[in-house]
Every structure is written in C-alpha cells, then in structure tokens.
Scaffold this active site. Sequence first.
Site, short mmCIF file in Angstrom:
data_model
loop_
_atom_site.label_atom_id
_atom_site.label_comp_id
_atom_site.label_asym_id
_atom_site.label_seq_id
_atom_site.Cartn_x
_atom_site.Cartn_y
_atom_site.Cartn_z
N GLN A 1 -73.19 -8.75 171.78
CA GLN A 1 -72.75 -10.12 172.06
C GLN A 1 -73.63 -10.87 173.07
O GLN A 1 -73.91 -12.06 172.85
CB GLN A 1 -71.29 -10.10 172.51
CG GLN A 1 -70.33 -9.60 171.43
CD GLN A 1 -68.98 -9.18 171.96
OE1 GLN A 1 -68.59 -9.55 173.08
NE2 GLN A 1 -68.23 -8.40 171.18
N GLU B 1 -71.12 -16.80 160.95
CA GLU B 1 -70.19 -17.65 160.21
C GLU B 1 -70.21 -19.07 160.77
O GLU B 1 -70.13 -20.05 160.00
CB GLU B 1 -68.79 -17.06 160.27
CG GLU B 1 -68.61 -15.85 159.38
CD GLU B 1 -67.29 -15.13 159.57
OE1 GLU B 1 -67.07 -14.11 158.90
OE2 GLU B 1 -66.46 -15.59 160.39
N HIS C 1 -66.42 -14.84 171.27
CA HIS C 1 -67.05 -13.70 171.93
C HIS C 1 -68.47 -13.48 171.43
O HIS C 1 -69.24 -12.74 172.03
CB HIS C 1 -66.22 -12.44 171.68
CG HIS C 1 -66.16 -12.04 170.23
ND1 HIS C 1 -65.82 -12.92 169.22
CD2 HIS C 1 -66.40 -10.85 169.61
CE1 HIS C 1 -65.85 -12.29 168.06
NE2 HIS C 1 -66.21 -11.05 168.26
N SER D 1 -68.96 -13.46 163.66
CA SER D 1 -68.48 -14.77 164.10
C SER D 1 -69.64 -15.73 164.34
O SER D 1 -69.57 -16.91 163.97
CB SER D 1 -67.66 -14.62 165.39
OG SER D 1 -66.44 -13.95 165.14
N TRP E 1 -71.53 -10.62 165.89
CA TRP E 1 -72.51 -11.14 164.94
C TRP E 1 -71.84 -11.84 163.75
O TRP E 1 -72.30 -12.89 163.31
CB TRP E 1 -73.41 -10.02 164.45
CG TRP E 1 -74.55 -10.48 163.57
CD1 TRP E 1 -74.85 -10.05 162.31
CD2 TRP E 1 -75.55 -11.47 163.89
NE1 TRP E 1 -75.97 -10.69 161.82
CE2 TRP E 1 -76.42 -11.57 162.77
CE3 TRP E 1 -75.80 -12.27 165.00
CZ2 TRP E 1 -77.50 -12.44 162.75
CZ3 TRP E 1 -76.88 -13.14 164.97
CH2 TRP E 1 -77.71 -13.22 163.85
N HIS F 1 -66.75 -4.77 160.62
CA HIS F 1 -67.58 -3.86 159.84
C HIS F 1 -67.11 -3.79 158.39
O HIS F 1 -67.93 -3.66 157.48
CB HIS F 1 -67.54 -2.45 160.44
CG HIS F 1 -68.19 -2.36 161.79
ND1 HIS F 1 -69.35 -1.66 162.01
CD2 HIS F 1 -67.84 -2.89 162.99
CE1 HIS F 1 -69.69 -1.75 163.29
NE2 HIS F 1 -68.78 -2.49 163.90
#
Length: 492
Positions: free
Chosen positions: A398, A381, A373, A378, A376, A27
């Site tokens: 997820q 990116e 996992h 990850s 958002w 965040h």
Amino acid sequence: MADDEGRRQHIHSSHHFLVVTYGAQGHVNPGRALARRLTQLGVDGSAALATLSVPVSTHRRMFPSLDEDMETTDGVISYAPHSDGVDDGSLDAIDAEDRARRRRASSESLSAIVARLADRGRPVTYIVCGMVLPHVLDVAREHGIPLAIYWIQPATALAVSYHYFHGYDELINSHAIDPAYKVCLPGLSRPLRIGNFPAFLIDRSGTEMAEAIYDMFREFFEYIDQWRPKVLVSTFNELEANALMEMKQHLDMFVIGTMVGSSTEERIHLFKHGDAEKKRYMDWLGAQLDRPVVYVSFGSISKLTKKQMDEITRGLKQCGRPYLLVLRSDGLEDDDDDSHSLQNNAHIQGMVVDWCNQLEVLSHPAVGCFISHCGWNSTIEAVASGVPIIGVPHRFDQPTNVYLVEEEWGVGVRGERNSDGVLTGAELARCIGLVMDEGKKAMAIRERARALKELAQAAGRSIGGSSERDLLDFVMTIKAHDTVNTAPCHDQ
C-alpha cells in the site's frame, strides 16, 4: 487483430490450468478473473480448462449453499477447495511451527486435488500461483508441473522487492527506520523514500506476522532465481513503463492487465451483499449527481480503531460533501455495543453500508473521489474508473501504491497520519478539498485521472489490447514448450 486471431487458433485445447490463490477478497477475484480469461483464449470450442483452488474456509464463504467442501463449477471454471489445516479460517497462531504445519497440510491437500483431477481425465498441465504461497511451489516441484507466478501488486513493488533481495538489502536495512531516506533503484524514475517501500521490507516490529511475511517473500525470490518461472504481472504497460522495462531484463514476464473487468461483471463477494442493500446505495448515489460523492472504503482486511473511525466521520462531516462509507461488521479493532451507532445514526449527508460492489460504485458518475487504503485492486479499480484517490496506506504494498498515485501518476494525494498513527478529521477534510475543489491542483488531478482511465480501457480491451496480447503470448509460449517436451517439467 488478424495476428491475434491466428494465435488463438493455435492454443492447445488440452491445457488445464490450476489457479491457486490466498483466501482473501483481494486475491480471490483477480485469481478467478485470470482463470476465466484463460478459458476464453481458444476458438471453436478449443478453450483451455481452469480450476480455481482457495482454502476451504474461503470456499465455504464463496458458496454458502453447498455442502462444506464440495467442488463446483460456474459453467466456465471449476472450484476445488484445499485444506490449509485451519478450515475454520482462524489466523491466531502464526509461529514457525504452526506455519510449517499449515504448509504441510496445504501441500498434501493440493496434491490430492492434482491427483484427483488426473484420475478424472483432466490432468493439470500448468499451475498458476497467486503471489507468495510456499505450498504451491512444493506441489509444482513434487508433481513436475510447470508453474507461473501471478503477481497481483504493481510492477514497481515487484522491482523494489526484487532488487532488495538482489543486492540492496543492506542499504535498505541500514535506513529502515528513517522514512524520509531516499534510495535509487533500477527501474524507478526517481529515488524512493523508505516510507514508500513495501511494508514487509522495512517492518522492524519483530512480530511473528512480520517474520512470516518476510520469509515467504525471501523464499519466493529464491524460487524465482532457481526455477525461472514465468511471471504474470497485473498491470499494463502504459501505467508502469519504467519498472516493466527493468524487470523484463531479469524475469520471464508477461504484462496481463489489471483483471478489473466491467462494473456489471459478476464478482465473488466474501461479505454479505444483498440485492436490497445494493439497490439502497445505488438509488442513493443516483440522487447525488449534482454534488460529487466521497466514497470511503479501507478494504477487506484492515481494521480501524474506534478513534480512527471517529476522526474519519469528523472529517467527512467537516468537508460538507455527501459520502458513502463502507464499515464492515468486523471492521473495528475495539468493537463494543456502541461501535456501529454510526450505521444507525449516519449524518444526513452520508450513507453507511456493510459492503458494496466497489467497481460498480466507482463507475457511478456521482462518485468524485475515493478514500482508500490503496490495496492494488482498489487502486487500479479507481484508475480504471477515472476517480481521484486519497490514499491512507497501512501495510503490504500500500505505501508503494500511494507513491504511484501521488508522485508518478498524479491522480491523488496521500493522507498523512499524525504521530499517533491516526489520520485526523482535519487532515482528511484538507485532502478532500485538494482533490474535489475547483483549484488548479484539483483540476489537474481530475484531468490526469480521466486520461489514465482512457489508457486503462485501451490496454484492457478483450481483443487487441496490449494486456490481451501478452496473455496470448504467455499461452503460446506454453504451446511452444509442449512441442519440445513430452512430459511436464519446470521451465529452466
């Protein structure tokens, strides 16, 4: 381009945005990135002001060299921490009474920041609330300051959650224990299995945490219905066209991009990340260019059981490819004296680190896939870096993100857990093969990942991209609102 520059010239120079985020890694950086972008929209010195506020415990981790609660600046934005009543960062007690106490403490502390900034001649003119923070809604109402919601999950999760609270709750609740049951929702290109819903909508564990998260989202959507705030969505049009088109019918929404930035952009790391360690893993990656690396990280919140970690290690060794594995010092649930032996005795084919600059790793040409996992940040990116994904979802949005990765975008696969909730080494090795071998499916995944990377780069261009245009439109809408309102108030 000329139109964009003209809009920049008209942005009100006196605006001061207070961006408030939850105190977690996933965040803080999006909130900081948005705050910095908001200050860069003006020209000739007319840029807006922005202050980022996180809980005191997070602020201390961001700026360990400062006195505990000292406000600071990085020369672009200011940082003003607020107390949530648990400044040591503990999360042990989460019953209703404790939640109410923390909400009061957070509201009072944030209100004090608003008053203090006004006294300094820098009054807050707009609040940006990162996701579902009830105390921020309280402060905006109390001070009569307009507020925007910063949705840092996919638009698809926003659409699913919105429709759950607008007529679909009974249908979904009646099938919540059947992960294979499919529900047709507006804005989705195909029926969505219950198992791919945001976890908080279908969590029937009865825990205090599940109840707390559900209540926060319920209040969030009640607030949207009553106050009609602007909603800033962290995605881009080409990625989730159907969901965005649907939600624009219901919300005053702006699609502002993913806040990924560049791999060299300075980021806040809440975990120890020294230059020497960075050089070690980047040098190691540089030596692996001839054999694509499997990068493994399950984020800043999730903890793994020792059994799960053993299976992951087994799968990585079985696949026979070099791997870079992130294992936080607090990353195991059942930690013991031997739990970090993997870090000290990593197999020769891999490297284990406590933490890393993830975007820089994903941008490295040696990285061939990402086991994640699928939070958002990850997910996006990896998309922006063109890296195929093996998703192993656990909570929050997820499961929905993995659905997008596998079924909507075709840039990865889902790793299936067994009946004990464990991703086995054999399943992990199978998934690695699916995305990294030379078969037809793997080649299609890699090609699609490259195509999405190009779309993400085009949308995220600082000038002229669709995300920049929408953010400019958001600020210009505030400007138009100022011309007909002499005092701040909620948009209605």
